[in-house]
Design a protein around this motif. Structure first.
Motif, PDB file in Angstrom:
ATOM      1  N   LEU A 223       0.723  -1.248   0.125  1.00  0.00           N
ATOM      2  CA  LEU A 223       0.039   0.019  -0.005  1.00  0.00           C
ATOM      3  C   LEU A 223       0.663   1.232   0.049  1.00  0.00           C
ATOM      4  N   SER A 226       2.241   1.780  -3.346  1.00  0.00           N
ATOM      5  CA  SER A 226       1.065   2.057  -4.437  1.00  0.00           C
ATOM      6  C   SER A 226       0.835   3.721  -3.992  1.00  0.00           C
ATOM      7  N   GLY A 227       0.759   4.036  -2.796  1.00  0.00           N
ATOM      8  CA  GLY A 227       0.466   5.339  -2.552  1.00  0.00           C
ATOM      9  C   GLY A 227       1.716   6.313  -3.167  1.00  0.00           C
ATOM     10  N   ALA A 258       0.968  10.066   0.451  1.00  0.00           N
ATOM     11  CA  ALA A 258       0.743   8.403   0.267  1.00  0.00           C
ATOM     12  C   ALA A 258       0.450   7.947   1.499  1.00  0.00           C
ATOM     13  N   HIS A 261      -2.807   5.780   1.845  1.00  0.00           N
ATOM     14  CA  HIS A 261      -2.564   4.639   1.355  1.00  0.00           C
ATOM     15  C   HIS A 261      -1.785   3.834   2.507  1.00  0.00           C
TER      16      HIS A 261
END
Length: 340
Positions: A223, A226-227, A258, A261
């Motif tokens: 995560l 991804s962020g 981020a 996330h």
């Protein structure tokens, strides 16, 4: 619980014929609180009206406690206008008080009074209260051991996962080497590494810490990655125009953007780490709530087992609440834009 007090209308000199509508309005607005009080009175009566089918010493105390809760619920309903925020909080939780009182009444009747549910597999509420009073030292030692193990593994996994996720999201070179490793290790459940961990590490404690960190680190890494990768290039361009260095872009642009996330990964890792904690304590660690569950099951002490499960649930709920508070504090600048 209501914003309207019956005493206000009656004391204002209103005609006697208007008191019936006032009473109906008050009952409509405060009926849930009255039902909560009735539910807990029913639970108290179920404790004291019939004799127990077994020998439990906390039945009388539990019944008195139920009456006290019923009185508090009724007082909060009648005096809601004078209690402020406490009255509003009680009004908000009144449906749960109704459901809990009704559930406890059925539980008491079906176990301690008529044994509709087989004992000892379904112990009555008072037997669980006895665990909290008579076996409290052992239970507290288990809670302390679990919290210490969980906290250590979770912090290690969250820190490593966060740093790894930022590195992968920012650097293509790091992503080239780490991404295949994540695709290989990540899908495997952390409990699948139990034999290797207990063989490799010098103690069961360190092996359990590694497994909890592994269960936490993977969702945090993915995560966070991804962020960082989803941050708009426009933010970087504006910062570079103002003379920002790469370190500034990472610390002041990529990581703050981020953070939503990251917290999703932290919440996912928290749930996974609790599951691994219980399994690790049941198998290898000689302390903690997982060990306590195993011990209670071995001695057919099902009341102790249910008491430990309740404590686990409260600990997990408390950890989630704390993490939400930290998230709200750190993401206060995004209030209104992040809804989850």
């Amino acid at each position: 619980m209501s914003t309207y007090s019956l005493s206000d209308g009656l004391a204002s000199g209103a005609p006697r014929l208007s008191r019936a509508p006032l009473l109906a309005t008050w009952l409509r607005e405060s009926g849930v609180g009255v039902l909560a009080s009735v539910a807990w009175i029913a639970f108290g009566l179920s404790c004291l009206w019939w004799d127990d089918v077994g020998d439990w010493s906390r039945t009388h105390s539990l019944g008195i406690a139920a009456f006290v809760i019923a009185a508090v619920a009724l007082f909060g309903t009648v005096g809601a206008d004078y209690l402020g925020s406490a009255g509003k909080a009680l009004h908000q939780r009144a449906p749960w008080l109704v459901a809990l009182g009704a559930f406890l009444t059925l539980w008491e009747v079906a176990t301690a009074k008529f044994a509709w549910l087989p004992l000892p597999f379904f112990p009555p509420p008072q037997s669980i209260i006895e665990v909290y009073t008579d076996d409290l030292p052992k239970l507290l030692d288990s809670v302390f051991a679990s919290v210490k193990l969980q906290l250590g593994g979770y912090l290690i996994g969250a820190t490593v996962g966060f740093l790894t996720g930022v590195s992968i999201g920012w650097s293509r070179a790091v992503g080239y080497w780490v991404h295949p490793v994540l695709r290989f290790i990540g899908p495997l459940p952390a409990t699948a590494w139990l034999p290797i961990a207990f063989f490799t590490f010098p103690s069961s404690w360190s092996a359990s810490t590694f497994l909890i960190a592994l269960a936490t680190g993977f969702p945090v890494t993915v995560l966070t990655w991804s962020g960082v990768a989803s941050v708009s290039n426009a933010y970087y361009d504006v910062a570079r125009t103002l003379g920002a260095k790469p370190s500034f872009l990472v610390l002041k642009v990529a990581i703050p953007a981020a953070l939503p996330h990251v917290f999703v990964g932290l919440f996912m890792g928290l749930g996974s780490s609790f599951a691994v904690l219980v399994v690790a304590e049941m198998i290898g660690v000689k302390a903690g709530l997982g060990w306590y569950l195993q011990w209670a099951q071995g001695w057919a002490a099902y009341a102790n087992m249910y008491a430990a499960l309740i404590v686990m649930s409260l600990l997990c709920s408390g950890a989630i609440t704390l993490l939400f508070a930290i998230r709200d504090r750190l993401l206060v600048w995004q209030k209104g834009t992040v809804k989850w």
